[in-house]
Design a protein around this motif. Structure first.
Motif, PDB file in Angstrom:
ATOM      1  N   THR A   1       0.853  -1.174   0.000  1.00 35.87           N
ATOM      2  CA  THR A   1       0.000   0.000   0.000  1.00 35.87           C
ATOM      3  C   THR A   1       0.895   1.232   0.000  1.00 35.87           C
ATOM      4  O   THR A   1       1.807   1.330   0.807  1.00 35.87           O
ATOM      5  CB  THR A   1      -0.886   0.022   1.265  1.00 35.87           C
ATOM      6  OG1 THR A   1      -1.644  -1.177   1.303  1.00 35.87           O
ATOM      7  CG2 THR A   1      -1.806   1.219   1.276  1.00 35.87           C
ATOM      8  N   LYS A   2       0.653   2.174  -0.903  1.00 36.06           N
ATOM      9  CA  LYS A   2       1.447   3.403  -0.943  1.00 36.06           C
ATOM     10  C   LYS A   2       0.577   4.582  -0.546  1.00 36.06           C
ATOM     11  O   LYS A   2      -0.528   4.742  -1.021  1.00 36.06           O
ATOM     12  CB  LYS A   2       2.023   3.627  -2.342  1.00 36.06           C
ATOM     13  CG  LYS A   2       3.049   2.591  -2.716  1.00 36.06           C
ATOM     14  CD  LYS A   2       3.728   2.918  -4.011  1.00 36.06           C
ATOM     15  CE  LYS A   2       4.737   1.825  -4.293  1.00 36.06           C
ATOM     16  NZ  LYS A   2       5.598   2.153  -5.395  1.00 36.06           N
ATOM     17  N   ILE A   3       1.108   5.400   0.351  1.00 33.26           N
ATOM     18  CA  ILE A   3       0.382   6.563   0.848  1.00 33.26           C
ATOM     19  C   ILE A   3       1.322   7.760   0.755  1.00 33.26           C
ATOM     20  O   ILE A   3       2.492   7.668   1.114  1.00 33.26           O
ATOM     21  CB  ILE A   3      -0.053   6.352   2.318  1.00 33.26           C
ATOM     22  CG1 ILE A   3      -0.993   5.147   2.394  1.00 33.26           C
ATOM     23  CG2 ILE A   3      -0.714   7.594   2.877  1.00 33.26           C
ATOM     24  CD1 ILE A   3      -1.265   4.667   3.790  1.00 33.26           C
TER      25      ILE A   3
ATOM     26  N   PHE B   1       4.067   8.296  12.448  1.00 38.53           N
ATOM     27  CA  PHE B   1       5.006   7.244  12.097  1.00 38.53           C
ATOM     28  C   PHE B   1       6.446   7.635  12.377  1.00 38.53           C
ATOM     29  O   PHE B   1       6.878   8.743  12.106  1.00 38.53           O
ATOM     30  CB  PHE B   1       4.852   6.858  10.624  1.00 38.53           C
ATOM     31  CG  PHE B   1       3.644   6.022  10.389  1.00 38.53           C
ATOM     32  CD1 PHE B   1       3.698   4.656  10.538  1.00 38.53           C
ATOM     33  CD2 PHE B   1       2.440   6.602  10.063  1.00 38.53           C
ATOM     34  CE1 PHE B   1       2.573   3.875  10.362  1.00 38.53           C
ATOM     35  CE2 PHE B   1       1.319   5.835   9.875  1.00 38.53           C
ATOM     36  CZ  PHE B   1       1.383   4.469  10.020  1.00 38.53           C
ATOM     37  N   ASP B   2       7.175   6.724  12.927  1.00 31.77           N
ATOM     38  CA  ASP B   2       8.599   6.864  13.165  1.00 31.77           C
ATOM     39  C   ASP B   2       9.235   5.594  12.603  1.00 31.77           C
ATOM     40  O   ASP B   2       8.947   4.495  13.083  1.00 31.77           O
ATOM     41  CB  ASP B   2       8.865   6.981  14.661  1.00 31.77           C
ATOM     42  CG  ASP B   2      10.341   7.120  14.995  1.00 31.77           C
ATOM     43  OD1 ASP B   2      11.190   6.737  14.167  1.00 31.77           O
ATOM     44  OD2 ASP B   2      10.640   7.613  16.087  1.00 31.77           O
ATOM     45  N   PRO B   3      10.102   5.704  11.605  1.00 31.36           N
ATOM     46  CA  PRO B   3      10.651   4.508  10.957  1.00 31.36           C
ATOM     47  C   PRO B   3      11.500   3.634  11.873  1.00 31.36           C
ATOM     48  O   PRO B   3      11.806   2.504  11.558  1.00 31.36           O
ATOM     49  CB  PRO B   3      11.492   5.073   9.812  1.00 31.36           C
ATOM     50  CG  PRO B   3      11.747   6.488  10.180  1.00 31.36           C
ATOM     51  CD  PRO B   3      10.590   6.933  11.021  1.00 31.36           C
ATOM     52  N   ARG B   4      11.862   4.144  13.050  1.00 30.87           N
ATOM     53  CA  ARG B   4      12.675   3.354  13.973  1.00 30.87           C
ATOM     54  C   ARG B   4      11.839   2.511  14.917  1.00 30.87           C
ATOM     55  O   ARG B   4      12.365   1.809  15.762  1.00 30.87           O
ATOM     56  CB  ARG B   4      13.569   4.279  14.786  1.00 30.87           C
ATOM     57  CG  ARG B   4      14.565   5.050  13.917  1.00 30.87           C
ATOM     58  CD  ARG B   4      15.138   6.181  14.677  1.00 30.87           C
ATOM     59  NE  ARG B   4      14.013   7.070  15.000  1.00 30.87           N
ATOM     60  CZ  ARG B   4      14.131   8.257  15.556  1.00 30.87           C
ATOM     61  NH1 ARG B   4      15.293   8.703  15.881  1.00 30.87           N
ATOM     62  NH2 ARG B   4      13.076   9.007  15.801  1.00 30.87           N
TER      63      ARG B   4
ATOM     64  N   SER C   1       8.621   6.171   2.304  1.00 27.63           N
ATOM     65  CA  SER C   1       9.315   5.379   3.322  1.00 27.63           C
ATOM     66  C   SER C   1       8.535   4.101   3.604  1.00 27.63           C
ATOM     67  O   SER C   1       7.329   4.163   3.829  1.00 27.63           O
ATOM     68  CB  SER C   1       9.455   6.171   4.624  1.00 27.63           C
ATOM     69  OG  SER C   1      10.234   7.317   4.413  1.00 27.63           O
ATOM     70  N   PRO C   2       9.217   2.951   3.592  1.00 27.94           N
ATOM     71  CA  PRO C   2       8.511   1.688   3.838  1.00 27.94           C
ATOM     72  C   PRO C   2       8.265   1.448   5.330  1.00 27.94           C
ATOM     73  O   PRO C   2       9.088   1.801   6.173  1.00 27.94           O
ATOM     74  CB  PRO C   2       9.476   0.648   3.282  1.00 27.94           C
ATOM     75  CG  PRO C   2      10.822   1.267   3.440  1.00 27.94           C
ATOM     76  CD  PRO C   2      10.624   2.756   3.290  1.00 27.94           C
ATOM     77  N   TYR C   3       7.138   0.837   5.620  1.00 24.86           N
ATOM     78  CA  TYR C   3       6.780   0.445   6.982  1.00 24.86           C
ATOM     79  C   TYR C   3       6.198  -0.954   6.941  1.00 24.86           C
ATOM     80  O   TYR C   3       5.585  -1.351   5.959  1.00 24.86           O
ATOM     81  CB  TYR C   3       5.725   1.382   7.589  1.00 24.86           C
ATOM     82  CG  TYR C   3       6.219   2.792   7.776  1.00 24.86           C
ATOM     83  CD1 TYR C   3       6.819   3.166   8.963  1.00 24.86           C
ATOM     84  CD2 TYR C   3       6.086   3.730   6.771  1.00 24.86           C
ATOM     85  CE1 TYR C   3       7.283   4.458   9.147  1.00 24.86           C
ATOM     86  CE2 TYR C   3       6.553   5.020   6.940  1.00 24.86           C
ATOM     87  CZ  TYR C   3       7.147   5.376   8.132  1.00 24.86           C
ATOM     88  OH  TYR C   3       7.607   6.643   8.300  1.00 24.86           O
TER      89      TYR C   3
END
Length: 135
Positions: free
Chosen positions: A2-4, A19-22, A86-88
């Motif tokens: 899913t891309k947002i 969101f925090d990628p860490r 950014s991927p999650y």
């Protein structure tokens, strides 16, 4: 995946999160057959998880990251999304797991425990309880 992107309205299950990628995030994602897992499966998994962590043989950062890894690897509970490029990875809630997903997590955790030498009377008792439940 899913891309947002910024400016796009977020799906309801993402709307309230920063969101925090860490960090890892656990979200309720209601898709398909969910929530079929049983209470005995829930009790066994969490007792095993606790005993596995107490054994000290796992290298995960914390019991939380261990649980998320088990759910992702054995329960196939990850959903990849992308926000602003950014991927999650979003991990499905344990309450939404099917019976098969829960069984796979329990079996995978037991395999890892045996491989790493997490043994003892309490662990043996929980494994016996699991064997009886599966029959």
């Amino acid at each position: 995946m899913t891309k947002i992107t910024t400016g796009e309205k977020l799906p309801a299950y993402l709307a309230r999160l920063k969101f925090d990628p860490r960090k890892w995030y656990t979200l309720d994602i209601k898709e398909g057959k969910v929530g079929e897992g049983t209470d005995p499966q829930n009790r066994i998994f969490h007792k095993l998880l606790n005993e596995a962590w107490i054994s000290g043989v796992f290298s995960d950062e914390s019991i939380i990251t261990m649980k998320l890894r088990i759910k992702l690897v054995y329960g196939r509970a990850g959903k990849k999304i992308e926000i602003d490029g950014s991927p999650y990875m979003i991990i499905q809630s344990w309450g939404d797991f099917t019976k098969d997903q829960r069984s796979d997590c329990i079996n995978g955790l037991i395999s890892e425990m045996m491989e790493l030498g997490a043994v003892g009377p309490t662990i043996d008792s929980i494994i016996r309880e699991w064997v009886v439940l599966r029959e």
